[in-house]
Design an enzyme around this catalytic site. Structure first.
Site, PDB file in Angstrom:
ATOM      1  N   SER A  75       0.808  -1.218   0.000  1.00  0.00           N
ATOM      2  CA  SER A  75       0.000   0.000   0.000  1.00  0.00           C
ATOM      3  C   SER A  75       0.840   1.266   0.000  1.00  0.00           C
ATOM      4  O   SER A  75       0.396   2.308  -0.512  1.00  0.00           O
ATOM      5  CB  SER A  75      -0.938   0.010   1.211  1.00  0.00           C
ATOM      6  OG  SER A  75      -0.208  -0.147   2.416  1.00  0.00           O
ATOM      7  N   ASP A 237      -6.334   7.299   8.471  1.00  0.00           N
ATOM      8  CA  ASP A 237      -6.485   5.979   9.082  1.00  0.00           C
ATOM      9  C   ASP A 237      -5.455   5.711  10.177  1.00  0.00           C
ATOM     10  O   ASP A 237      -5.479   4.667  10.814  1.00  0.00           O
ATOM     11  CB  ASP A 237      -6.440   4.875   8.018  1.00  0.00           C
ATOM     12  CG  ASP A 237      -5.066   4.749   7.342  1.00  0.00           C
ATOM     13  OD1 ASP A 237      -4.127   5.467   7.725  1.00  0.00           O
ATOM     14  OD2 ASP A 237      -4.965   3.925   6.416  1.00  0.00           O
ATOM     15  N   HIS A 240      -1.367   4.581   7.408  1.00  0.00           N
ATOM     16  CA  HIS A 240      -0.638   4.902   6.186  1.00  0.00           C
ATOM     17  C   HIS A 240      -0.148   6.352   6.217  1.00  0.00           C
ATOM     18  O   HIS A 240      -0.750   7.198   6.880  1.00  0.00           O
ATOM     19  CB  HIS A 240      -1.535   4.682   4.957  1.00  0.00           C
ATOM     20  CG  HIS A 240      -1.893   3.247   4.763  1.00  0.00           C
ATOM     21  ND1 HIS A 240      -3.077   2.703   5.214  1.00  0.00           N
ATOM     22  CD2 HIS A 240      -1.213   2.227   4.178  1.00  0.00           C
ATOM     23  CE1 HIS A 240      -3.119   1.422   4.918  1.00  0.00           C
ATOM     24  NE2 HIS A 240      -2.001   1.105   4.290  1.00  0.00           N
TER      25      HIS A 240
END
Length: 330
Positions: A75, A237, A240
């Site tokens: 990610s 979040d 990240h």
């Protein structure tokens, strides 16, 4: 020395097919399983959806044939956590590389959120379709959080670097970030995550250099900056990176990308710290932000009495910023 010894054991197990050592022992993991479940619930409470698509041509107004840049990994390579293509690390790296090279750069991103090192084989196959000049890999965090044995993770990364280099592509790997900086984690899980992350990063460095790539340590750089200013360095979040966090990672990777292509980086300077056996260089790199490790030779020999020779290059200073990404989507 302990981290150097551990990294050497992991890399050796990866090379010779052994199981190696695990990041977390069963008893230790049992003591922190409640904290881990709580952290996961907090992290997943504010999902970001799919990352922005940044593929396309950067520096289209420049002369010359485009360089082909491919991003592989998880990610962080995909850019999860930001809202526009220009905020992703891939876009920042493509724009920066175009500025340094004075040529257009065509970006292809095959990274996938949630990917572990085992998925690199499939990503390499997709990357090969665009015949990249340079591949940037960012991987490792999901291996740690899913308790994948480090030797297994390193084995997959070794295979990927070997395949990419075999196709004539230069390879730069951003090693596993410091997961101990993630805000929802509490002690002792925070300490365990940091230890596991840095052990894996050091072992990744050994594997990358031994197969002809360059590694750049991200753990110390991101760990300290993220811990000092988590509100601006993390996305919503709380796991990240934000656009500012990705910019810090891109700034660490870009000079090594330029060096890999024999370009003169104008973003920042790397200082030569000399030549060491690769396992010692790997251990040092895991502790110092933005350290590049690449293969070296001594008196014409790539191998010394304690294994592969490696050169350490360290960043002089954090640059004020990167070129603003401008691109044509494909």
């Amino acid at each position: 020395m302990l981290r150097a010894f551990t990294a050497r054991r992991i890399a050796a197990a990866a090379a010779y097919g052994g199981g190696g050592i695990t990041a977390l022992g069963g008893i230790t993991f049992g003591l922190v399983v409640v904290e881990a479940r709580l952290a996961r619930k907090i992290i997943q409470a504010t999902p970001n959806g799919a990352p922005p698509v940044a593929d396309g041509l950067y520096g289209g107004g420049l002369d010359g044939p485009p360089l082909s840049l491919v991003m592989l990994g998880d990610s962080t390579a995909a850019g999860l956590g930001v809202h526009t293509p220009e905020e992703t690390p891939a876009a920042m790296l493509a724009a920066g590389l175009s500025s340094i090279a004075g040529r257009p750069v065509r970006l292809t991103n095959v990274a996938r959120p949630g990917a572990r090192s085992a998925e690199l084989a499939g990503q390499c196959e997709r990357a090969a379709q665009v015949r990249p000049d340079l591949a940037v890999v960012m991987i490792g965090a999901n291996d740690v959080t899913n308790r994948v044995p480090p030797a297994e993770s390193v084995r997959h990364l070794s295979d990927a670097v070997r395949a990419l280099r075999g196709s004539g592509c230069q390879v730069v790997v951003g090693t596993c970030p410091d997961l101990g900086s993630v805000k929802p984690l509490m002690q002792p899980l925070k300490w365990i995550a940091r230890r596991a992350s840095r052990q894996l990063a050091a072992a990744q460095t050994i594997a990358v250099v031994e197969h002809g790539g360059r590694s750049v340590s991200l753990g110390d750089l991101l760990g300290r900056e993220f811990a000092a200013d988590p509100l601006s360095m993390f996305s919503e979040d709380r796991y990240h990176p934000s656009a500012r966090g990705y910019a810090a990672a891109a700034a660490a990777l870009l000079p090594s990308m330029a060096h890999a292509l024999d370009l003169e980086p104008d973003v920042e300077t790397l200082l030569d710290q000399g030549v060491l056996p690769v396992y010692l260089a790997a251990a040092e790199a895991a502790e110092v932000s933005g350290t590049e490790v690449s293969g070296a030779s001594v008196a014409g020999d790539d191998l010394g009495p304690r294994g592969r020779w490696a050169r350490l290059l360290r960043r002089r200073a954090v640059p004020p910023g990167l070129p603003a990404p401008t691109h044509d989507a494909t």
